[in-house]
Write an enzyme that holds these catalytic residues in place. Sequence first.
Site, PDB file in Angstrom:
ATOM      1  N   ASP A   1      -6.924   1.210   0.667  1.00 39.31           N
ATOM      2  CA  ASP A   1      -5.652   0.519   0.950  1.00 39.31           C
ATOM      3  C   ASP A   1      -5.465  -0.512  -0.108  1.00 39.31           C
ATOM      4  O   ASP A   1      -4.232  -0.836  -0.630  1.00 39.31           O
ATOM      5  CB  ASP A   1      -5.469  -0.024   2.505  1.00 39.31           C
ATOM      6  CG  ASP A   1      -5.750   0.838   3.509  1.00 39.31           C
ATOM      7  OD1 ASP A   1      -5.577   2.236   3.014  1.00 39.31           O
ATOM      8  OD2 ASP A   1      -5.913   0.776   4.465  1.00 39.31           O
TER       9      ASP A   1
ATOM     10  N   ASP B   1       0.750   3.726  -3.294  1.00 37.80           N
ATOM     11  CA  ASP B   1       0.477   5.093  -3.107  1.00 37.80           C
ATOM     12  C   ASP B   1       1.250   6.162  -3.890  1.00 37.80           C
ATOM     13  O   ASP B   1       0.937   7.147  -4.267  1.00 37.80           O
ATOM     14  CB  ASP B   1       0.251   5.504  -1.348  1.00 37.80           C
ATOM     15  CG  ASP B   1       0.412   6.941  -1.029  1.00 37.80           C
ATOM     16  OD1 ASP B   1      -1.185   7.379  -1.357  1.00 37.80           O
ATOM     17  OD2 ASP B   1       1.016   7.579  -0.682  1.00 37.80           O
TER      18      ASP B   1
ATOM     19  N   GLU C   1       0.708  -1.232   0.119  1.00 39.64           N
ATOM     20  CA  GLU C   1      -0.028   0.029   0.149  1.00 39.64           C
ATOM     21  C   GLU C   1       0.841   1.153  -0.103  1.00 39.64           C
ATOM     22  O   GLU C   1       0.584   2.230  -0.582  1.00 39.64           O
ATOM     23  CB  GLU C   1      -0.779   0.010   1.182  1.00 39.64           C
ATOM     24  CG  GLU C   1      -1.770   1.362   1.487  1.00 39.64           C
ATOM     25  CD  GLU C   1      -1.995   1.543   2.922  1.00 39.64           C
ATOM     26  OE1 GLU C   1      -2.595   2.506   3.166  1.00 39.64           O
ATOM     27  OE2 GLU C   1      -1.972   0.585   3.823  1.00 39.64           O
TER      28      GLU C   1
ATOM     29  N   GLU D   1      -4.435   0.562  -3.398  1.00 41.03           N
ATOM     30  CA  GLU D   1      -3.070   1.208  -3.725  1.00 41.03           C
ATOM     31  C   GLU D   1      -2.177  -0.085  -3.533  1.00 41.03           C
ATOM     32  O   GLU D   1      -1.140  -0.107  -4.358  1.00 41.03           O
ATOM     33  CB  GLU D   1      -2.810   2.154  -2.513  1.00 41.03           C
ATOM     34  CG  GLU D   1      -3.582   3.484  -2.653  1.00 41.03           C
ATOM     35  CD  GLU D   1      -3.514   4.326  -1.438  1.00 41.03           C
ATOM     36  OE1 GLU D   1      -3.489   5.685  -1.666  1.00 41.03           O
ATOM     37  OE2 GLU D   1      -3.384   3.812  -0.203  1.00 41.03           O
TER      38      GLU D   1
END
EC number: 3.1.26.3
Length: 230
Positions: free
Chosen positions: A111, A44, A40, A114
């Site tokens: 989450d 991101d 994650e 990502e």
Amino acid sequence: MVPEYSRFYNILGYNFKDYTLLIRALTHRSKTKKNYERLEFLGDSVLSFVIAEVLYKQFIDLAEGKLSQLRSKLVKGATLAQLASSLKMDEYIILGASEQGGHKREKILEDVFEAVIGAIYLDSDFATVKKVILKWYQPIISSINLDTIKVKDSKSKLQEILLQNALSLPEYSIETIDGKDHEQQFTVVAVSKDLNLRVKAQGTSRKKAEQKTAEKMIEMLSQQGLHEKK
């Protein structure tokens, strides 16, 4: 190709060479220590860069501040959760017993979205993951109305009001977290030392609670005659 994931691969538009990366990206921390949190983190950063680049190239006359607002709108929780649902990620999320029922929870969907991006990046390369991301985002990017970016979120608006009045930015902190993992309530406190203000609000995620706290502080500033200068 792992048979049970063949449909999911088709929906994603990407076939994993190392399917264990996908499994990790779909696994919540309630299930095992080998979960999606590190992926994650990576996803991101990859997503933020890809969206920043496409916006920079597509909107050549847009100022930096407006580009930042637009990027924020495209990579925020609600947008990511909606994309995750449209890609059926909620049907494949792996949760522990304590999180059962959390497949539709916005924070988890955000989450996982990502994390899957991070997994695709590690399984392939930047050019490939960029192509996949842009395919997912194409309907959103093609329908962007620049007028919509004039609307700031509450934290951004509060920040501008304070800076325009030469005041320091507020400090946000979590006071309490109540409830089970899949239905938590966050209580966030915002403190403005210059104005001697302390405000708190609740939300189903830290981000939502912070936004509500900022909204309350904006209302209090308005009562004191402090408004955003156009």
